[in-house]
Design an enzyme around this catalytic site. Structure first.
Site, PDB file in Angstrom:
ATOM      1  N   GLY A 150      32.219  57.500   5.174  1.00 11.25           N
ATOM      2  CA  GLY A 150      32.445  57.278   3.756  1.00 11.25           C
ATOM      3  C   GLY A 150      32.264  58.560   2.980  1.00 11.25           C
ATOM      4  O   GLY A 150      31.721  59.542   3.497  1.00 11.25           O
ATOM      5  N   PRO A 151      32.693  58.571   1.733  1.00 14.54           N
ATOM      6  CA  PRO A 151      32.510  59.745   0.882  1.00 14.54           C
ATOM      7  C   PRO A 151      31.092  59.801   0.331  1.00 14.54           C
ATOM      8  O   PRO A 151      30.368  58.805   0.333  1.00 14.54           O
ATOM      9  CB  PRO A 151      33.526  59.513  -0.241  1.00 14.54           C
ATOM     10  N   GLY A 152      30.708  60.981  -0.135  1.00 15.39           N
ATOM     11  CA  GLY A 152      29.439  61.097  -0.835  1.00 15.39           C
ATOM     12  C   GLY A 152      28.289  61.571   0.015  1.00 15.39           C
ATOM     13  O   GLY A 152      28.451  62.024   1.151  1.00 15.39           O
ATOM     14  N   CYS A 172      29.601  59.580  11.059  1.00  6.52           N
ATOM     15  CA  CYS A 172      29.797  60.542   9.977  1.00  6.52           C
ATOM     16  C   CYS A 172      28.749  60.326   8.875  1.00  6.52           C
ATOM     17  O   CYS A 172      27.596  60.692   9.045  1.00  6.52           O
ATOM     18  CB  CYS A 172      31.225  60.483   9.456  1.00  6.52           C
ATOM     19  N   SER A 208      32.141  67.419   5.031  1.00  5.08           N
ATOM     20  CA  SER A 208      31.704  68.637   4.346  1.00  5.08           C
ATOM     21  C   SER A 208      30.189  68.755   4.341  1.00  5.08           C
ATOM     22  O   SER A 208      29.647  69.779   3.928  1.00  5.08           O
ATOM     23  CB  SER A 208      32.229  68.659   2.902  1.00  5.08           C
ATOM     24  N   LEU A 209      29.487  67.695   4.783  1.00  3.25           N
ATOM     25  CA  LEU A 209      28.030  67.707   4.881  1.00  3.25           C
ATOM     26  C   LEU A 209      27.618  67.776   6.344  1.00  3.25           C
ATOM     27  O   LEU A 209      28.389  67.438   7.234  1.00  3.25           O
ATOM     28  CB  LEU A 209      27.436  66.454   4.237  1.00  3.25           C
ATOM     29  N   HIS A 242      34.364  61.534  14.458  1.00  5.17           N
ATOM     30  CA  HIS A 242      34.922  60.189  14.314  1.00  5.17           C
ATOM     31  C   HIS A 242      35.470  59.689  15.647  1.00  5.17           C
ATOM     32  O   HIS A 242      36.547  60.127  16.070  1.00  5.17           O
ATOM     33  CB  HIS A 242      36.052  60.194  13.283  1.00  5.17           C
ATOM     34  N   GLU A 286      36.921  56.982  16.192  1.00  2.00           N
ATOM     35  CA  GLU A 286      38.149  56.221  15.949  1.00  2.00           C
ATOM     36  C   GLU A 286      39.338  57.099  15.584  1.00  2.00           C
ATOM     37  O   GLU A 286      40.456  56.602  15.415  1.00  2.00           O
ATOM     38  CB  GLU A 286      37.912  55.183  14.851  1.00  2.00           C
TER      39      GLU A 286
END
Length: 207
Positions: free
Chosen positions: A66-68, A96, A146-147, A187, A189
């Protein structure tokens, strides 16, 4: 493709119920499709309550990408509570953001990756245990993040890494020393991950 048959590949139970906590990511249903080959699946958004998660009484939990950032409740919702309250007793796989959340939930730190990566494959070195059982060293894993886990708490072992061009080692997998929690930064998947189905099957075979 994988060159080795994962340990326990034929040992997946046929009565498994797997709950996904969806962190509002487009990859979530790719993961669901992989798991659905072996188990009954249910998906709840991360806006669900801890009671909702516990009421499903799953055999396993998968925390989606997910984002964030895991420090932001709006990004991860119930995910951290699941990791702290449910995952010590229910086998859990984070992907992730799921890995970043696991590290953060147990006191680690999450920082910026040396460069943001979206849709590139990197060789993954691993310890050959858990979700990596029977997998070739250096298999290609698709990265979209990005993290990165900067400081992994003592409760976890680093189970997989990759290297940047300058030789910096990046965390690509963690496993809790006592609780049945594993997580990967890449990932499984993604079509870029050569052994994605095997990673998922290894997780389910360990239940």
């Amino acid at each position: 493709m994988s060159t080795a048959q994962p340990a326990g590949a034929d040992a997946v139970r046929d009565d498994l119920r797997v709950l996904f906590v969806d962190n509002f990511d487009s990859f979530t249903y790719n993961l669901v499709e992989y798991v659905s080959e072996h188990a009954e699946t249910e998906v709840v958004r991360n806006t669900a309550s801890l009671d909702d998660v516990e009421a499903f009484d799953p055999d396993a939990i998968i925390l989606s990408p997910g984002p964030g950032h895991p420090k932001n409740e709006r990004d991860v919702g119930v995910t951290l509570d699941v990791l702290r309250e449910v995952s010590p007793d229910v086998p859990t796989l984070g992907v992730c953001l799921g890995l970043e959340s696991a590290v953060y939930a147990y006191g680690g730190t999450i920082g910026r990756a040396p460069e943001p990566i979206h849709g590139k494959a990197f060789p993954i070195d691993h310890d050959g245990k858990g979700v990596f059982a029977g997998l070739e060293q250096g298999f290609q894993g698709g990265r979209y993040h990005s993290l990165i886990a900067d400081d992994v708490p003592e409760e976890f072992v680093v189970s997989a890494t990759t290297e940047t061009e300058d030789g910096t080692e990046l965390v690509m997998g963690v496993r809790h020393r006592e609780h049945p929690i594993e997580a990967v930064q890449f990932h499984p998947e993604s079509v870029l991950t050569a052994v994605g189905h095997d990673v998922i099957r290894n997780f389910l075979a360990g239940l």
